[in-house]
Design a protein around this motif. Sequence first.
Motif, PDB file in Angstrom:
ATOM      1  N   GLU A 180       0.889  -1.230   0.153  1.00 50.08           N
ATOM      2  CA  GLU A 180      -0.058  -0.070  -0.047  1.00 50.08           C
ATOM      3  C   GLU A 180       0.954   1.278   0.013  1.00 50.08           C
ATOM      4  O   GLU A 180       1.917   1.217   0.493  1.00 50.08           O
ATOM      5  CB  GLU A 180      -1.035   0.107   1.155  1.00 50.08           C
ATOM      6  CG  GLU A 180      -1.682  -1.267   1.333  1.00 50.08           C
ATOM      7  CD  GLU A 180      -2.383  -1.298   2.793  1.00 50.08           C
ATOM      8  OE1 GLU A 180      -3.617  -0.726   2.863  1.00 50.08           O
ATOM      9  OE2 GLU A 180      -2.051  -1.696   3.645  1.00 50.08           O
ATOM     10  N   SER A 181       0.500   2.323  -0.585  1.00 48.77           N
ATOM     11  CA  SER A 181       1.433   3.611  -0.598  1.00 48.77           C
ATOM     12  C   SER A 181       0.459   4.710  -0.724  1.00 48.77           C
ATOM     13  O   SER A 181      -0.612   4.567  -1.267  1.00 48.77           O
ATOM     14  CB  SER A 181       2.268   3.597  -2.017  1.00 48.77           C
ATOM     15  OG  SER A 181       1.319   3.277  -3.013  1.00 48.77           O
ATOM     16  N   GLU A 182       1.151   5.935  -0.314  1.00 53.78           N
ATOM     17  CA  GLU A 182       0.451   7.074  -0.532  1.00 53.78           C
ATOM     18  C   GLU A 182       1.652   8.184  -0.253  1.00 53.78           C
ATOM     19  O   GLU A 182       2.651   8.067   0.292  1.00 53.78           O
ATOM     20  CB  GLU A 182      -0.480   7.521   0.674  1.00 53.78           C
ATOM     21  CG  GLU A 182       0.014   7.274   2.080  1.00 53.78           C
ATOM     22  CD  GLU A 182      -1.216   7.599   3.325  1.00 53.78           C
ATOM     23  OE1 GLU A 182      -2.215   8.411   2.930  1.00 53.78           O
ATOM     24  OE2 GLU A 182      -1.177   7.140   4.195  1.00 53.78           O
ATOM     25  N   MET A 183       1.331   9.278  -0.809  1.00 56.99           N
ATOM     26  CA  MET A 183       2.192  10.528  -0.462  1.00 56.99           C
ATOM     27  C   MET A 183       2.042  11.279   0.976  1.00 56.99           C
ATOM     28  O   MET A 183       0.737  11.720   0.871  1.00 56.99           O
ATOM     29  CB  MET A 183       2.141  11.647  -1.815  1.00 56.99           C
ATOM     30  CG  MET A 183       3.263  12.624  -1.631  1.00 56.99           C
ATOM     31  SD  MET A 183       4.864  11.858  -1.952  1.00 56.99           S
ATOM     32  CE  MET A 183       5.002  11.764  -3.791  1.00 56.99           C
ATOM     33  N   LEU A 184       2.732  11.233   1.635  1.00 56.94           N
ATOM     34  CA  LEU A 184       2.549  12.367   2.974  1.00 56.94           C
ATOM     35  C   LEU A 184       2.841  13.430   2.795  1.00 56.94           C
ATOM     36  O   LEU A 184       3.545  14.023   1.774  1.00 56.94           O
ATOM     37  CB  LEU A 184       3.362  11.567   4.118  1.00 56.94           C
ATOM     38  CG  LEU A 184       3.120   9.967   4.545  1.00 56.94           C
ATOM     39  CD1 LEU A 184       4.065   9.635   5.614  1.00 56.94           C
ATOM     40  CD2 LEU A 184       1.718   9.822   4.839  1.00 56.94           C
ATOM     41  N   GLY A 185       2.508  14.429   3.745  1.00 57.51           N
ATOM     42  CA  GLY A 185       2.843  15.693   3.805  1.00 57.51           C
ATOM     43  C   GLY A 185       4.485  15.788   3.387  1.00 57.51           C
ATOM     44  O   GLY A 185       5.104  15.418   3.870  1.00 57.51           O
ATOM     45  N   GLY A 186       4.738  17.083   2.676  1.00 59.11           N
ATOM     46  CA  GLY A 186       6.157  17.357   2.473  1.00 59.11           C
ATOM     47  C   GLY A 186       6.847  16.503   1.567  1.00 59.11           C
ATOM     48  O   GLY A 186       8.191  16.517   1.199  1.00 59.11           O
ATOM     49  N   ASN A 187       5.919  15.911   0.570  1.00 63.86           N
ATOM     50  CA  ASN A 187       6.504  14.939  -0.563  1.00 63.86           C
ATOM     51  C   ASN A 187       7.333  13.888   0.073  1.00 63.86           C
ATOM     52  O   ASN A 187       8.119  13.540  -0.598  1.00 63.86           O
ATOM     53  CB  ASN A 187       7.031  15.677  -1.402  1.00 63.86           C
ATOM     54  CG  ASN A 187       6.183  16.635  -2.340  1.00 63.86           C
ATOM     55  OD1 ASN A 187       5.073  16.261  -2.416  1.00 63.86           O
ATOM     56  ND2 ASN A 187       6.630  17.759  -3.051  1.00 63.86           N
ATOM     57  N   ILE A 188       6.932  13.169   1.067  1.00 65.22           N
ATOM     58  CA  ILE A 188       7.361  11.926   1.599  1.00 65.22           C
ATOM     59  C   ILE A 188       6.698  10.785   1.184  1.00 65.22           C
ATOM     60  O   ILE A 188       5.458  10.754   1.575  1.00 65.22           O
ATOM     61  CB  ILE A 188       7.448  11.959   3.125  1.00 65.22           C
ATOM     62  CG1 ILE A 188       8.387  13.321   3.499  1.00 65.22           C
ATOM     63  CG2 ILE A 188       8.138  10.747   3.720  1.00 65.22           C
ATOM     64  CD1 ILE A 188       9.713  13.459   3.036  1.00 65.22           C
ATOM     65  N   GLY A 189       7.397   9.948   0.341  1.00 65.71           N
ATOM     66  CA  GLY A 189       6.560   8.611   0.060  1.00 65.71           C
ATOM     67  C   GLY A 189       6.402   7.642   0.896  1.00 65.71           C
ATOM     68  O   GLY A 189       7.465   7.530   1.633  1.00 65.71           O
ATOM     69  N   TYR A 190       5.264   7.202   1.246  1.00 62.20           N
ATOM     70  CA  TYR A 190       4.967   6.143   2.373  1.00 62.20           C
ATOM     71  C   TYR A 190       4.673   4.851   1.739  1.00 62.20           C
ATOM     72  O   TYR A 190       3.692   4.943   0.846  1.00 62.20           O
ATOM     73  CB  TYR A 190       3.914   6.453   3.188  1.00 62.20           C
ATOM     74  CG  TYR A 190       3.369   5.282   4.123  1.00 62.20           C
ATOM     75  CD1 TYR A 190       4.196   5.297   5.308  1.00 62.20           C
ATOM     76  CD2 TYR A 190       2.169   4.853   3.876  1.00 62.20           C
ATOM     77  CE1 TYR A 190       3.866   4.232   6.355  1.00 62.20           C
ATOM     78  CE2 TYR A 190       1.863   3.839   4.891  1.00 62.20           C
ATOM     79  CZ  TYR A 190       2.762   3.518   6.142  1.00 62.20           C
ATOM     80  OH  TYR A 190       2.267   2.452   7.074  1.00 62.20           O
ATOM     81  N   ILE A 191       5.323   3.720   1.916  1.00 63.84           N
ATOM     82  CA  ILE A 191       4.947   2.351   1.429  1.00 63.84           C
ATOM     83  C   ILE A 191       5.028   1.326   2.502  1.00 63.84           C
ATOM     84  O   ILE A 191       5.907   1.282   3.454  1.00 63.84           O
ATOM     85  CB  ILE A 191       6.196   2.052   0.499  1.00 63.84           C
ATOM     86  CG1 ILE A 191       6.037   2.795  -0.857  1.00 63.84           C
ATOM     87  CG2 ILE A 191       5.784   0.537  -0.116  1.00 63.84           C
ATOM     88  CD1 ILE A 191       7.328   2.501  -1.711  1.00 63.84           C
ATOM     89  N   LEU A 232       4.776   7.160  -6.628  1.00 64.94           N
ATOM     90  CA  LEU A 232       5.242   8.339  -5.807  1.00 64.94           C
ATOM     91  C   LEU A 232       6.007   9.160  -6.452  1.00 64.94           C
ATOM     92  O   LEU A 232       7.143   9.593  -5.637  1.00 64.94           O
ATOM     93  CB  LEU A 232       5.573   7.648  -4.204  1.00 64.94           C
ATOM     94  CG  LEU A 232       4.461   6.881  -3.674  1.00 64.94           C
ATOM     95  CD1 LEU A 232       5.184   6.044  -2.487  1.00 64.94           C
ATOM     96  CD2 LEU A 232       3.420   8.100  -3.184  1.00 64.94           C
ATOM     97  N   LYS A 233       6.094   9.271  -7.632  1.00 65.68           N
ATOM     98  CA  LYS A 233       7.175  10.337  -8.519  1.00 65.68           C
ATOM     99  C   LYS A 233       7.184  11.837  -7.707  1.00 65.68           C
ATOM    100  O   LYS A 233       6.016  12.247  -7.508  1.00 65.68           O
ATOM    101  CB  LYS A 233       6.651  10.350  -9.685  1.00 65.68           C
ATOM    102  CG  LYS A 233       7.607  11.208 -10.844  1.00 65.68           C
ATOM    103  CD  LYS A 233       7.256  10.994 -12.221  1.00 65.68           C
ATOM    104  CE  LYS A 233       8.457  11.883 -13.233  1.00 65.68           C
ATOM    105  NZ  LYS A 233       8.009  11.748 -14.661  1.00 65.68           N
ATOM    106  N   GLY A 234       8.323  12.128  -7.654  1.00 65.70           N
ATOM    107  CA  GLY A 234       8.689  13.311  -7.098  1.00 65.70           C
ATOM    108  C   GLY A 234       8.965  13.451  -5.577  1.00 65.70           C
ATOM    109  O   GLY A 234       9.114  14.302  -4.723  1.00 65.70           O
TER     110      GLY A 234
END
Length: 462
Positions: free
Chosen positions: A178-189, A209-211
């Motif tokens: 599972e994945s999502e982009m957290l605040g501050g452009n921190i990728g969470y997997i 989660l590019k970027g």
Amino acid sequence: MLRNHIQRFIMLFVILLVMLPLTTSAATEPIDEIRQLIKDYYVDDVPASVLSRSTGKEITNGLDPHSAYMSKQEYEAFINGIEQRIVGIGVVLEESVNGIKVISVIKDGPAFKAGIVPGDVITHVGGNSLKGQSVQAAVPLISGKENTDVSLTIEREKTEKPVKMTIRRAEIHLPTVESEMLGGNIGYIRLNSFATDSARDMEDAIRSLKGAEGFIVDIRNNGGGYITAAQEIAGFFPGVEQAFQLREKNKKPAIYPSVNQKQKITGPVSLLINEYSASASEMLAVNLKEQKAATLYGESTYGKGTMQSMYAFNDGSVLKMTTARFYSPKGIAVDKVGVTPDIKTRENEELITAHYEQLLTQYKDYARYPKLENVKTTKRFTVNMTKEMDWRQLGNKSAQLIEIGGKESNVRFEVKDGKTIEVIPEAPLLSGKKYVLIIHPVWMDKKGKALKKGIYLDVTVK
């Protein structure tokens, strides 16, 4: 009817409660083949008193907790658990002194909805005691067909009396990644299992989660899976060319390479672990720690540094047997000791700690202002400047409000006068959560001079 050596699978430990298994008849068991395989391949020498027992289950009960003789349906249940194809109550289990201990609970599954939490010990199923029983013995009692009920008695820390409950079994769908982009452009997997398609799903997650300016990889409560998946996952981390070291019976230690991946995790990497991260999770954790490819946050891991091999027979039954111990590539032990984090955190604070520290890394040159504590959910943030400002320079990203461990909150600005502005969240803040308010150095005064440096301050919501 039987054959000595059929297809051999190598995997690490994970058990989920799944479809009701059947018991293999002792009269048809390949008992001689089982004894020979154990003599030849079990990681340690086994006493004759154990090998002389009359059934496969009795023999494997005399080995370590991770070895077992399984019927065809028990084996199918085991594989379905790794692949996240499950029907049951939705828990990951391990043996315990008083019964069967819950390692983790699948979100939104029957056990989750019933209030079962990691650390609970299931002592009875109906009128049957689980004290001294293996996970394999507990599975037929707890699991069953969809839409049927099971009654459990649970021993829980800080609870004097046993907790009794009835849970309805259901089909549970859980992705391996599972994945999502957290605040501050921190990728969470979040990696839930080391399954057949975990590497493919991991690649898709990284690409989505590019970027991202950093990554947090979460293997808390991950009980393991296939050893090949651990090799593949290791290959997503830059500079990690080796995956683990195996030590098998009567063989020299062998170092296995990671599987190089074109798609790579970039920027700072945080790895979240806890006491229920086991087996393949520990294989990855000890490797990344040794290679300095990630900073580990959380608690020491479970301490299962053994590998199991699978030996199948013509009747569909399978011998799951410990055939090796694994270590970091340089030889750091895992079995019975676990992997210690670089940064120890309180339980359930692994994510917010890692996220916050990654944010501070991004804004290390910013000035830190005194924190605001126990603010209301309707808080508006007033910013007073020392000079007359040109507020026309405001942009959507000139100020950010980020939930620690979560996403960025949308804000708007309201000018009060030449020196004062309010930063207003567009939605109420979440009670009990922590935030960081960041003012970037893009604001200009009337003379066109920008702020010398950005500022940030911590915010807690009551």
